[in-house]
Design a protein around this motif. Structure first.
Motif, PDB file in Angstrom:
ATOM      1  N   LYS A 113       1.605 -27.260   1.586  1.00 36.56           N
ATOM      2  CA  LYS A 113       2.148 -28.288   0.689  1.00 36.56           C
ATOM      3  C   LYS A 113       1.570 -28.183  -0.720  1.00 36.56           C
ATOM      4  N   GLY A 114       2.297 -28.762  -1.663  1.00 32.77           N
ATOM      5  CA  GLY A 114       1.828 -28.792  -3.035  1.00 32.77           C
ATOM      6  C   GLY A 114       0.584 -29.651  -3.174  1.00 32.77           C
ATOM      7  N   ASP A 115      -0.203 -29.371  -4.198  1.00 34.24           N
ATOM      8  CA  ASP A 115      -1.432 -30.136  -4.415  1.00 34.24           C
ATOM      9  C   ASP A 115      -1.207 -31.383  -5.259  1.00 34.24           C
ATOM     10  N   GLU A 118       0.244 -36.495  -1.805  1.00 34.00           N
ATOM     11  CA  GLU A 118      -0.367 -36.707  -0.498  1.00 34.00           C
ATOM     12  C   GLU A 118       0.716 -37.148   0.482  1.00 34.00           C
TER      13      GLU A 118
END
Length: 127
Positions: A113-115, A118
């Motif tokens: 997943k992208g940073d 969340e």
């Protein structure tokens, strides 16, 4: 009593799809390919190929040796994901006409997943 019809289309309407089968495996994919193609998380569910009717000129892109992705060449909508060795096709939940009656069951490829966000909805997560 038959299942309700689930319908969807691309942004410009050139491609339309429908099924009377109950969609399965509703998930949100966080893999890098889905993020790059959709601009974020791609949500989908699937049905058997024989239960999905597609009309319009789908363009297919071989994103990997194991699967291809279907999209509209006119408006760019990313609509389908199809593994070469499976008899099902996933379709974009975002392309469906509401109400869908579908609930997300899981997040997939969360390791990728992208940073910039969340996952905090309490739905099951799979690496």
């Amino acid at each position: 009593m038959s299942n309700p019809v689930t319908r969807g289309a691309c942004l410009c309407g050139d491609i339309q799809f429908e099924t009377t089968a109950q969609p399965k495996g509703a998930s949100m994919c966080h893999c890098s390919q889905c993020r790059k193609q959709s601009g974020g998380i791609w949500s989908s569910a699937y049905v058997k190929d024989t239960e999905l009717q597609i009309t319009g000129p789908v363009s297919w892109f071989e994103a990997s040796p194991t699967a291809k992705r279907g999209f509209c060449a006119r408006c760019g909508s990313y609509l389908f994901w199809k593994a070469h060795d499976e008899d099902t096709t996933s379709f974009a939940l975002g392309a469906l006409t509401a109400p869908t009656g579908i609930t997300i069951e899981k997040h997939i490829f969360v390791r990728d997943k992208g940073d910039f966000y969340e996952i905090a909805d309490g739905v099951a997560q799979r690496d």
